[in-house]
Design a protein around this motif. Structure first.
Motif, short mmCIF file in Angstrom:
data_model
loop_
_atom_site.label_atom_id
_atom_site.label_comp_id
_atom_site.label_asym_id
_atom_site.label_seq_id
_atom_site.Cartn_x
_atom_site.Cartn_y
_atom_site.Cartn_z
N SER A 45 -2.28 1.50 7.52
CA SER A 45 -1.70 1.75 8.91
C SER A 45 -0.73 0.55 9.38
O SER A 45 0.22 0.93 10.14
CB SER A 45 -3.00 1.79 10.09
N ASN A 46 -1.06 -0.69 9.10
CA ASN A 46 -0.21 -1.81 9.57
C ASN A 46 1.30 -1.72 8.84
O ASN A 46 2.08 -1.99 9.39
CB ASN A 46 -0.90 -3.12 9.09
N GLU A 47 1.15 -1.35 7.60
CA GLU A 47 2.49 -1.27 6.97
C GLU A 47 3.19 0.06 7.23
O GLU A 47 4.42 -0.04 7.45
CB GLU A 47 2.24 -1.06 5.35
N TYR A 88 0.86 -1.37 0.03
CA TYR A 88 -0.01 0.06 0.13
C TYR A 88 0.94 1.28 -0.01
O TYR A 88 0.39 2.25 -0.62
CB TYR A 88 -1.03 0.00 1.01
N ILE A 89 2.04 1.25 0.47
CA ILE A 89 2.69 2.27 0.62
C ILE A 89 4.24 2.16 0.36
O ILE A 89 4.81 0.92 0.54
CB ILE A 89 2.92 2.96 2.18
N TYR A 146 -8.47 -1.25 3.26
CA TYR A 146 -7.31 -0.55 2.66
C TYR A 146 -6.73 0.35 3.91
O TYR A 146 -5.48 0.49 3.98
CB TYR A 146 -7.76 0.61 1.51
N ALA A 147 -7.47 1.10 4.52
CA ALA A 147 -7.07 1.75 5.85
C ALA A 147 -6.17 1.01 6.62
O ALA A 147 -5.11 1.40 7.11
CB ALA A 147 -8.26 2.67 6.36
N ASN A 165 4.85 7.48 0.87
CA ASN A 165 4.26 7.54 -0.18
C ASN A 165 3.23 6.50 -0.67
O ASN A 165 3.61 5.50 -0.31
CB ASN A 165 5.10 7.65 -1.61
N PHE A 166 1.95 6.92 -1.11
CA PHE A 166 0.96 5.93 -1.30
C PHE A 166 1.03 5.39 -2.76
O PHE A 166 1.34 5.90 -3.59
CB PHE A 166 -0.30 6.62 -1.26
#
Length: 173
Positions: free
Chosen positions: A152-154, A118-119, A147-148, A132-133
């Motif tokens: 946040s986990n990553e 995700y990031i 997705y959120a 960065n997304f």
């Protein structure tokens, strides 16, 4: 002795062995055959676009590479191509040497320190980190909550890794 009426009168050098590249060059430059005419037309178009026509059909090429032991098909190499002096020891009349050059000491600008689903996190020149997304893949099973949670986990995992590796010092209050 019967002579062919299409043959041209040449010196005795005509009957000496010649290199294939030399024969092809003579054919492409002097013949009125359709292939040779098309070749000459194609090369003038490329010259009009700013390219110089440099076709060396029979040459020896010596390569000095840093990244590969042999040149790979389709791979571009940065370097210097040098035409060496014409020498009798080489098989062809022309000899070239290609030396691959690699920029040394140049560090990649804003390198990735974390790449996730995700990031990504990059380190800037001033030492700060920037998340960065990555592009969002919105399909039939896309959910904002999932997705959120993934983002946040990553972020948590990336920051934990950076702190453990000593890249980021945790500030104590």
């Amino acid at each position: 002795m019967r002579k062919n009426k299409n043959s041209r009168v040449r010196s005795e050098k005509q009957y000496e062995p010649r290199i294939v590249g030399e024969i092809l060059h003579d054919y492409l430059e002097n013949s009125n055959e359709p292939l040779a005419v098309a070749y000459r037309g194609h090369t003038t178009e490329s010259e009009e676009q700013g390219w110089n026509r440099n076709t060396h059909l029979g040459v020896d090429l010596k390569t000095l590479l840093r990244s590969d032991s042999k040149m790979k098909v389709g791979k571009d190499y940065q370097g210097i191509l040098r035409r060496d002096e014409i020498c009798e020891e080489f098989r062809y009349d022309e000899h070239f040497t290609f030396v691959e050059t690699v920029a040394q000491g140049v560090e990649k600008r804003n390198p990735h320190v974390y790449v996730g689903q995700y990031i990504t996190i990059t380190r800037r020149d001033d030492g700060t980190y920037r998340p960065n997304f990555r592009p969002v893949k919105m399909g039939a099973d896309f959910s904002v909550e999932k997705y959120a949670a993934g983002v946040s986990n990553e972020l948590l995992w990336a920051l934990e890794d950076l702190i453990e590796n000593g890249s980021v010092e945790a500030e104590s209050k």
